[in-house]
Design an enzyme around this catalytic site. Sequence first.
Site, short mmCIF file in Angstrom:
data_model
loop_
_atom_site.label_atom_id
_atom_site.label_comp_id
_atom_site.label_asym_id
_atom_site.label_seq_id
_atom_site.Cartn_x
_atom_site.Cartn_y
_atom_site.Cartn_z
N LYS A 59 0.83 -1.20 0.00
CA LYS A 59 0.00 0.00 0.00
C LYS A 59 0.87 1.25 0.00
O LYS A 59 0.58 2.22 -0.69
CB LYS A 59 -0.93 0.00 1.23
CG LYS A 59 -2.07 -1.00 1.09
CD LYS A 59 -2.79 -1.27 2.39
CE LYS A 59 -3.82 -2.39 2.20
NZ LYS A 59 -4.39 -2.89 3.44
N GLN A 103 -4.79 -1.70 9.84
CA GLN A 103 -4.65 -3.02 9.21
C GLN A 103 -5.24 -4.10 10.12
O GLN A 103 -4.95 -4.14 11.32
CB GLN A 103 -3.15 -3.28 8.95
CG GLN A 103 -2.87 -4.54 8.17
CD GLN A 103 -3.37 -4.51 6.74
OE1 GLN A 103 -3.24 -3.52 6.04
NE2 GLN A 103 -3.99 -5.61 6.31
N ASP A 126 -11.44 3.10 4.34
CA ASP A 126 -11.73 1.66 4.24
C ASP A 126 -13.25 1.40 4.34
O ASP A 126 -13.69 0.26 4.20
CB ASP A 126 -11.02 0.94 5.40
CG ASP A 126 -10.17 -0.21 4.91
OD1 ASP A 126 -10.09 -0.39 3.68
OD2 ASP A 126 -9.59 -0.92 5.76
#
Length: 296
Positions: A59, A103, A126
């Site tokens: 990422k 994460q 997200d």
Amino acid sequence: MPSEPHQTVVVDGLALSREIRARLAEAVARHVQDGRRPPSLAVVLVGDDRASAAYIKGKRRACERVGMNSVEHRLEASATEADVIETVEGLNRDEAVDGILVQIPLPDGIDPNRVAEAIDPAKDVDGLHPLNAGRLLLGQPGWVACTPLGIMKILEHHRIPLEGANAVVIGRSAIVGKPISLLLQRAHATVTMCHSRTRDLAAICREADVLVAAVGVPRLVKADWIKPGAAVIDVGVSVIEGELVGDVDTDGARGIASIVTPHRRGVGPMTITMLLQNTLGAYECAGRPRPRIASS
Ligand code: NAD
């Protein structure tokens, strides 16, 4: 009578990603030329899970390649839920941060829902904050999870007709199954959601014009579950003896499906690309009212 074999297109998610990332890079460059700072994504990693560290590296590299900043915040595996939330709250206050991603998986004892709730919904690239999940449900503008967004881009790119189509989604997670079902419904598909307790999954799949498998059970979807001409999106990633395996018998799908995503270079690169797109969106929206979207 058996139907004619289909010319199955194996989706090149990497090529599509590159096209989209080139456009994102141009947009970032324009902002910077206009004297603004580049968009910035903050990634929080708790513990030393090797797979998570590898995802984060991917990422960060993707951010850098389109000219965005990526800042990593690493916390020890011994960090508490309060420590993680404190880090997130600091990033919420930081005006130089546009997007926040924590994460997962998080170590035992840290509730991912409470962490997601701590993220400023405007920076929740997200799409996991309940406000953004709720906005998706209500058809309102908000940040949507990256994998479902990437799937919709693939379907759009391949001009898969969705209006009135039978779409079957296997898996009902908050990060893939539920949001992709809502996005398909928003695109006027008739959606059936399947999960671990679904009876006669094979029969339901055989009716699907669009089949999305987001399960994590290797090769669950057999070739004879696929309707001729169906668009097949394989989200699942499992590792068997060091090899990546999806939820679909992809080799068997060739000659039956209209399109199928491969285990590598399929949905995965599109997920990261949509993270970049959401981060740019959060940057461009900062301080502005939320855009309106059409839905009915
Ligand atoms: P999850 O474990 O949260 O959800 C799995 C879902 O599958 C559940 O809703 C469960 O009811 C259903 N399920 C389990 N066994 C089943 C069965 N035998 N028949 C029908 N349904 C069954 O998983 P998730 O987070 O949604 O991820 C699913 C898969 O997608 C995993 O392999 C994950 O690694 C992968 N994934 C890939 C990407 C990507 O970018 N490529 C992104 C997210 C997830």
